[in-house]
Enzyme design. Structure first.
Site, PDB file in Angstrom:
ATOM      1  N   SER A   1       0.882  -1.234  -0.056  1.00 58.18           N
ATOM      2  CA  SER A   1       0.344   0.068   0.051  1.00 58.18           C
ATOM      3  C   SER A   1       0.976   1.349  -0.002  1.00 58.18           C
ATOM      4  O   SER A   1       1.684   1.494   0.994  1.00 58.18           O
ATOM      5  CB  SER A   1      -0.734   0.079   1.111  1.00 58.18           C
TER       6      SER A   1
ATOM      7  N   HIS B   1      -1.482  -1.121  -3.966  1.00 58.74           N
ATOM      8  CA  HIS B   1      -2.881  -0.738  -3.454  1.00 58.74           C
ATOM      9  C   HIS B   1      -2.621   0.595  -3.159  1.00 58.74           C
ATOM     10  O   HIS B   1      -1.469   1.145  -2.832  1.00 58.74           O
ATOM     11  CB  HIS B   1      -2.600  -1.576  -1.950  1.00 58.74           C
TER      12      HIS B   1
ATOM     13  N   ASP C   1      -4.883   3.706  -1.676  1.00 56.06           N
ATOM     14  CA  ASP C   1      -5.986   4.067  -0.731  1.00 56.06           C
ATOM     15  C   ASP C   1      -6.615   5.431  -1.043  1.00 56.06           C
ATOM     16  O   ASP C   1      -5.864   6.593  -0.660  1.00 56.06           O
ATOM     17  CB  ASP C   1      -5.208   4.152   0.792  1.00 56.06           C
TER      18      ASP C   1
ATOM     19  N   MET D   1      -9.126   8.444   0.162  1.00 54.89           N
ATOM     20  CA  MET D   1      -9.811   8.587   1.390  1.00 54.89           C
ATOM     21  C   MET D   1     -10.330  10.281   0.904  1.00 54.89           C
ATOM     22  O   MET D   1      -9.577  11.063   0.291  1.00 54.89           O
ATOM     23  CB  MET D   1      -8.812   8.556   2.485  1.00 54.89           C
TER      24      MET D   1
ATOM     25  N   HIS E   1      -8.525   1.024  -3.447  1.00 53.87           N
ATOM     26  CA  HIS E   1      -9.492   1.071  -2.242  1.00 53.87           C
ATOM     27  C   HIS E   1     -10.024   2.465  -1.849  1.00 53.87           C
ATOM     28  O   HIS E   1      -9.209   3.279  -1.639  1.00 53.87           O
ATOM     29  CB  HIS E   1      -8.554   0.410  -1.057  1.00 53.87           C
TER      30      HIS E   1
ATOM     31  N   MET F   1     -12.120   4.743  -0.025  1.00 54.66           N
ATOM     32  CA  MET F   1     -12.790   4.901   1.541  1.00 54.66           C
ATOM     33  C   MET F   1     -13.473   6.313   1.310  1.00 54.66           C
ATOM     34  O   MET F   1     -12.948   7.344   2.141  1.00 54.66           O
ATOM     35  CB  MET F   1     -11.606   4.943   2.501  1.00 54.66           C
TER      36      MET F   1
ATOM     37  N   GLY G   1      -8.237   4.398   7.543  1.00 48.41           N
ATOM     38  CA  GLY G   1      -7.959   5.837   7.604  1.00 48.41           C
ATOM     39  C   GLY G   1      -6.577   6.263   7.834  1.00 48.41           C
ATOM     40  O   GLY G   1      -6.029   7.058   7.170  1.00 48.41           O
ATOM     41  N   PHE G   2      -5.821   5.302   8.181  1.00 47.77           N
ATOM     42  CA  PHE G   2      -4.355   5.402   8.504  1.00 47.77           C
ATOM     43  C   PHE G   2      -3.522   4.148   8.321  1.00 47.77           C
ATOM     44  O   PHE G   2      -4.045   3.071   8.674  1.00 47.77           O
ATOM     45  CB  PHE G   2      -4.257   5.743   9.777  1.00 47.77           C
ATOM     46  N   GLY G   3      -2.466   4.335   7.819  1.00 45.06           N
ATOM     47  CA  GLY G   3      -1.493   3.276   8.083  1.00 45.06           C
ATOM     48  C   GLY G   3      -0.817   2.973   9.317  1.00 45.06           C
ATOM     49  O   GLY G   3      -0.807   4.303  10.100  1.00 45.06           O
ATOM     50  N   GLY G   4      -0.117   2.086   9.518  1.00 43.34           N
ATOM     51  CA  GLY G   4       0.539   1.844  10.766  1.00 43.34           C
ATOM     52  C   GLY G   4      -0.003   1.395  12.211  1.00 43.34           C
ATOM     53  O   GLY G   4       0.284   1.625  13.172  1.00 43.34           O
TER      54      GLY G   4
ATOM     55  N   ASP H   1      -6.453  -6.203   4.987  1.00 42.85           N
ATOM     56  CA  ASP H   1      -5.680  -4.999   4.889  1.00 42.85           C
ATOM     57  C   ASP H   1      -5.558  -4.151   6.220  1.00 42.85           C
ATOM     58  O   ASP H   1      -6.846  -3.960   6.930  1.00 42.85           O
ATOM     59  CB  ASP H   1      -6.501  -4.082   4.063  1.00 42.85           C
ATOM     60  N   GLY H   2      -4.604  -3.951   6.830  1.00 39.29           N
ATOM     61  CA  GLY H   2      -4.369  -3.143   8.014  1.00 39.29           C
ATOM     62  C   GLY H   2      -3.577  -4.157   8.996  1.00 39.29           C
ATOM     63  O   GLY H   2      -4.123  -5.123   9.501  1.00 39.29           O
ATOM     64  N   GLY H   3      -2.341  -3.535   9.343  1.00 35.77           N
ATOM     65  CA  GLY H   3      -1.693  -4.203  10.455  1.00 35.77           C
ATOM     66  C   GLY H   3      -0.983  -5.493   9.949  1.00 35.77           C
ATOM     67  O   GLY H   3      -0.408  -6.250  10.773  1.00 35.77           O
TER      68      GLY H   3
ATOM     69  N   GLY I   1       1.313  -2.109   4.140  1.00 39.68           N
ATOM     70  CA  GLY I   1       1.848  -0.619   4.043  1.00 39.68           C
ATOM     71  C   GLY I   1       3.066  -0.313   4.767  1.00 39.68           C
ATOM     72  O   GLY I   1       4.220  -0.498   4.221  1.00 39.68           O
ATOM     73  N   SER I   2       3.114  -0.133   5.969  1.00 48.27           N
ATOM     74  CA  SER I   2       3.983   0.195   6.889  1.00 48.27           C
ATOM     75  C   SER I   2       5.004  -0.663   7.028  1.00 48.27           C
ATOM     76  O   SER I   2       6.269  -0.849   7.056  1.00 48.27           O
ATOM     77  CB  SER I   2       3.655   0.741   8.346  1.00 48.27           C
TER      78      SER I   2
HETATM   79  C1  DX5 Z   1      -5.788   1.779   5.981  1.00 50.50           C
HETATM   80  C2  DX5 Z   1      -5.682   1.608   4.644  1.00 50.50           C
HETATM   81  C3  DX5 Z   1      -4.489   0.632   4.414  1.00 50.50           C
HETATM   82  C4  DX5 Z   1      -2.997   1.040   4.922  1.00 50.50           C
HETATM   83  C5  DX5 Z   1      -2.368  -0.201   5.622  1.00 50.50           C
HETATM   84  O1  DX5 Z   1      -7.090   2.494   6.165  1.00 50.50           O
HETATM   85  O2  DX5 Z   1      -6.826   0.957   4.052  1.00 50.50           O
HETATM   86  O3  DX5 Z   1      -4.306   0.081   3.017  1.00 50.50           O
HETATM   87  O4  DX5 Z   1      -2.277   1.539   3.932  1.00 50.50           O
HETATM   88  O5  DX5 Z   1      -1.253   0.090   6.009  1.00 50.50           O
HETATM   89  P1  DX5 Z   1      -0.672  -0.776   7.223  1.00 50.50           P
HETATM   90  O6  DX5 Z   1      -0.105  -1.986   6.545  1.00 50.50           O
HETATM   91  O7  DX5 Z   1       0.438   0.144   7.615  1.00 50.50           O
HETATM   92  O8  DX5 Z   1      -1.657  -1.218   8.323  1.00 50.50           O
HETATM   93 ZN    ZN Z   2      -6.386   0.229   1.932  1.00 52.78          ZN
END
Ligand code: DX5
Ligand code: ZN
Length: 231
Positions: free
Chosen positions: A8, A33, A35, A37, A66, A68, A142-145, A175-177, A197-198
């Site tokens: 991502s 990917h 994102d 938003m 994706h 959002m 909403g956020f990475g990490g 997706d996420g964490g 992502g992170s």
């Molecule tokens: C969060 C995004 C994810 C995000 C994942 O709202 O949809 O795609 O980039 O980031 P990580 O892998 O860092 O959780």
């Molecule tokens: Zn995503």
């Protein structure tokens, strides 16, 4: 046997986005990917067609977009023109999910639905035959990490079971964490597409991270996942 690993770009360095994407592609990423938003559906703003078009010019990988956003259908045509390969809308903002998925397919894209951690699988059960991908969110979007929410594993298993029962070819994405450390249990639950992502962009060596995540997933693939992977 192949698990799809999907970086991502939310966590990429945008000052050198082209290089970041090239490193992911050279490192074995399967898709990219993106994102989108809108600051309404989620408490953050990102990017739209311009960035999809930029990534399209940098890479030949499929672009997994994706959305959002509220009223995602307003953007379908522009995003497909910009180079999206798949569009995933959120069930929480889609009273006309069937129409939206049909339209995405008409545009020649993979049609996906995302479910927030609090949204039950039943939100997509009536449209399974219109679906090419189910995205299970393992953080609140909403956020990475953010940290993976472990209770989501149950929903992944439930989704795998339901897709197999329905003989659906829809891909099951998480997706996420997602990290190297938890890829194994996520794939064991039945996912075949891992967005990260992170976990990738925080590392110096994207190739090694992508390979480690893939290896962790492959060793854990359940019989049900194996069947899905081979489809
Ligand atoms: C969060 C995004 C994810 C995000 C994942 O709202 O949809 O795609 O980039 O980031 P990580 O892998 O860092 O959780
Ligand atoms: Zn995503």
């Amino acid at each position: 046997m192949t698990i799809r690993i999907v970086p991502s770009i939310l966590s990429a360095d945008f000052a050198k986005l082209g290089d970041e994407i090239a490193m992911c592609e050279a490192g074995g990423a399967d898709w990219i990917h993106i994102d989108v938003m809108d600051g309404v559906f989620v408490p953050n703003l990102t990017y739209g067609a311009k960035v999809i078009d930029t990534v399209r010019r940098c890479s030949s990988l499929p672009l997994d977009v994706h959305l959002m956003v509220v009223q995602p259908e307003k953007y379908f045509d522009d995003f497909v023109r910009a180079g999206a390969s798949g569009l995933t809308v959120h069930a929480e903002v889609a009273p006309h999910l069937h129409r939206q998925l049909t339209r995405i397919r008409e545009l020649g894209c993979r049609a996906g639905v995302a479910l927030n951690p609090a949204t039950p699988l039943s939100a997509v059960c009536e449209v399974l035959s219109e679906l090419d991908l189910v995205l299970i969110m393992s953080v609140n979007p909403g956020f990475g990490g953010q940290t993976f929410i472990p209770s989501v594993l149950r929903k992944i298993t439930e989704a795998r079971t339901r897709l197999d029962q329905m003989k659906s070819h829809a891909l099951l994405e998480v997706d996420g964490g997602v990290k190297v450390e938890n890829a194994r249990e996520i794939v064991a639950a039945g996912a075949t597409v891992l967005v990260a992502g992170s976990a990738i962009f925080s590392q110096r060596d994207y190739t090694a991270t992508i390979a480690a995540m893939r290896a962790a997933g492959e060793t854990a693939a359940s019989p049900a996942s194996r069947a899905a992977i081979h489809r």
